[in-house]
Design an enzyme around this catalytic site. Structure first.
Site, PDB file in Angstrom:
ATOM      1  N   ASN A 101     -10.848  -2.676  -5.528  1.00  0.00           N
ATOM      2  CA  ASN A 101     -10.275  -1.822  -6.289  1.00  0.00           C
ATOM      3  C   ASN A 101     -10.923  -1.591  -7.659  1.00  0.00           C
ATOM      4  O   ASN A 101     -10.502  -0.573  -8.220  1.00  0.00           O
ATOM      5  CB  ASN A 101      -8.704  -2.245  -6.518  1.00  0.00           C
ATOM      6  CG  ASN A 101      -7.923  -2.353  -5.091  1.00  0.00           C
ATOM      7  OD1 ASN A 101      -6.826  -3.071  -4.923  1.00  0.00           O
ATOM      8  ND2 ASN A 101      -8.003  -1.088  -4.249  1.00  0.00           N
TER       9      ASN A 101
ATOM     10  N   ASP B 102       0.752  -1.106  -0.007  1.00  0.00           N
ATOM     11  CA  ASP B 102      -0.028   0.003   0.058  1.00  0.00           C
ATOM     12  C   ASP B 102       0.879   1.289  -0.047  1.00  0.00           C
ATOM     13  O   ASP B 102       2.052   1.323   0.361  1.00  0.00           O
ATOM     14  CB  ASP B 102      -0.922  -0.134   1.118  1.00  0.00           C
ATOM     15  CG  ASP B 102      -1.964   1.054   1.033  1.00  0.00           C
ATOM     16  OD1 ASP B 102      -2.282   1.440   0.075  1.00  0.00           O
ATOM     17  OD2 ASP B 102      -2.750   1.153   2.248  1.00  0.00           O
TER      18      ASP B 102
HETATM   19  C1  IPE Z   1      -5.327  -2.900  -0.241  1.00  0.00           C
HETATM   20  O1  IPE Z   1      -4.999  -1.499  -0.377  1.00  0.00           O
HETATM   21  C2  IPE Z   1      -5.398  -3.380  -1.465  1.00  0.00           C
HETATM   22  C3  IPE Z   1      -4.131  -3.510  -2.176  1.00  0.00           C
HETATM   23  C4  IPE Z   1      -2.712  -3.457  -1.615  1.00  0.00           C
HETATM   24  C5  IPE Z   1      -4.086  -4.237  -3.530  1.00  0.00           C
HETATM   25  P1  IPE Z   1      -6.473  -0.390  -0.482  1.00  0.00           P
HETATM   26  O2  IPE Z   1      -5.454   1.018  -0.572  1.00  0.00           O
HETATM   27  O3  IPE Z   1      -7.012  -0.724  -1.677  1.00  0.00           O
HETATM   28  O4  IPE Z   1      -7.002  -0.557   0.823  1.00  0.00           O
HETATM   29  P2  IPE Z   1      -7.680   0.456   1.680  1.00  0.00           P
HETATM   30  O5  IPE Z   1      -8.881   0.956   0.725  1.00  0.00           O
HETATM   31  O6  IPE Z   1      -6.976   1.547   1.845  1.00  0.00           O
HETATM   32  O7  IPE Z   1      -8.289  -0.261   2.907  1.00  0.00           O
HETATM   33  C1  IPE Z   2      -1.523   0.297  -3.470  1.00  0.00           C
HETATM   34  O1  IPE Z   2      -1.453   1.706  -3.245  1.00  0.00           O
HETATM   35  C2  IPE Z   2      -1.886  -0.266  -4.802  1.00  0.00           C
HETATM   36  C3  IPE Z   2      -3.209  -0.772  -4.966  1.00  0.00           C
HETATM   37  C4  IPE Z   2      -3.943  -0.853  -3.739  1.00  0.00           C
HETATM   38  C5  IPE Z   2      -3.530  -1.231  -6.450  1.00  0.00           C
HETATM   39  P1  IPE Z   2      -2.600   2.579  -3.550  1.00  0.00           P
HETATM   40  O2  IPE Z   2      -2.928   3.083  -4.846  1.00  0.00           O
HETATM   41  O3  IPE Z   2      -3.686   2.163  -2.612  1.00  0.00           O
HETATM   42  O4  IPE Z   2      -1.786   3.768  -2.739  1.00  0.00           O
HETATM   43  P2  IPE Z   2      -2.288   4.968  -1.640  1.00  0.00           P
HETATM   44  O5  IPE Z   2      -3.215   3.924  -0.747  1.00  0.00           O
HETATM   45  O6  IPE Z   2      -3.502   5.643  -2.500  1.00  0.00           O
HETATM   46  O7  IPE Z   2      -1.439   5.997  -1.245  1.00  0.00           O
HETATM   47 MG    MG Z   3      -4.236   2.483  -0.581  1.00  0.00          MG
END
Ligand code: IPE
Ligand code: IPE
Ligand code: MG
Length: 241
Positions: free
Chosen positions: A63, A15
């Site tokens: 997602n 993340d």
């Molecule tokens: C969790 O990250 C999913 C992945 C790392 C693929 P998110 O960014 O989607 O999670 P939330 O929404 O902050 O809980």
């Molecule tokens: C994790 O990074 C990647 C996926 C969930 C696909 P994020 O895209 O969630 O990054 P933040 O949480 O917005 O920083």
């Molecule tokens: Mg995230």
């Protein structure tokens, strides 16, 4: 010095790509691109430290609700990543295992995944699990459906259903449960990731944003894990004997 007591299975909630990009004044997709580089570093570090199973949460069922541009860019990135990394997986004898609702992914991605899984199927020393279109709740629903079908077909007696049988219907049936779950970016939640399988996993919350995750931070997580005491419901005294 490498840490002692290496976990067999490390699972990572990768993340912080978006926040990393924002911090650097770049578009979110650039964060994802740099995140893919971090995946390569992490895969190498895991293998070097002797972790046999590494599972990466790459795309959750939730997602899909992101802006279409971002989802499309993520799928493109995944397509390219799989194409680039297949020779590397073959060279380093790493088996690829996908967990998630496969059939809902775009056709080109399904084809790449099928190709990579088939080509690496016989490697038995190292496994890379990729959680794609994954969510624990859908996994449990899919398992329940599969159990109901087996019961209806008469191949499973419901009065004999126990967790060992139940787990055979999960996506992770041929993988050990994670010993260590890492979440990067300073968030403290599991976001629908391997909820059943992580019942007794140790959790390491890393403040590092995923694109900046490196071997040193991987080692920090392993060192923290080595200092933990896993009790599985017993008392500390029982574990000494
Ligand atoms: C969790 O990250 C999913 C992945 C790392 C693929 P998110 O960014 O989607 O999670 P939330 O929404 O902050 O809980
Ligand atoms: C994790 O990074 C990647 C996926 C969930 C696909 P994020 O895209 O969630 O990054 P933040 O949480 O917005 O920083
Ligand atoms: Mg995230």
């Amino acid at each position: 010095m490498p840490p002692s007591n290496i976990p067999q299975h490390v699972a990572i909630i990768m993340d912080g790509n978006g926040r990393w990009a924002k911090q650097h004044g770049l578009p979110r997709i650039e964060g994802h691109r740099r995140g893919a580089e971090a995946v390569k570093r992490c895969l190498k570090a895991a293998q070097d430290y002797g972790v046999t199973h590494l599972t990466l949460y790459a795309f959750s069922v939730e997602n899909w609700s992101r802006p279409k541009d971002e989802v499309d860019a993520l799928m493109d990135l995944l397509d390219r990543f799989l194409q680039d990394q297949l020779p590397e997986l073959l060279k380093r004898k790493i088996r690829l295992r996908v967990i998630g609702r496969y059939h809902e992914l775009p056709d080109n991605i399904q084809a790449r995944l099928r190709e990579a899984e088939a080509a690496t199927r016989d490697f038995d020393q190292h496994t890379l699990g990729l959680a794609l279109n994954y969510g624990s709740r859908t996994e449990v629903v899919d398992a329940a459906r599969s159990i109901a079908e087996a019961a209806q077909a008469g191949t499973l007696q419901l009065d004999q259903l126990d967790y060992d049988t139940f787990r055979q219907h999960l996506y992770t049936t041929d993988m050990p449960d994670p010993d260590l779950v890492i979440r990067t970016s300073g968030e403290s939640r599991l976001s629908n990731f391997l909820l059943l399988q992580s019942a007794y996993a140790e959790i390491y919350l890393s403040p590092v944003l995923w694109p900046a995750f490196d071997e040193a931070e991987f080692k920090n997580a392993l060192t923290a894990y080595a200092a933990r005491e896993r009790r599985y419901g017993k008392t500390a005294e029982q574990l000494i004997h």
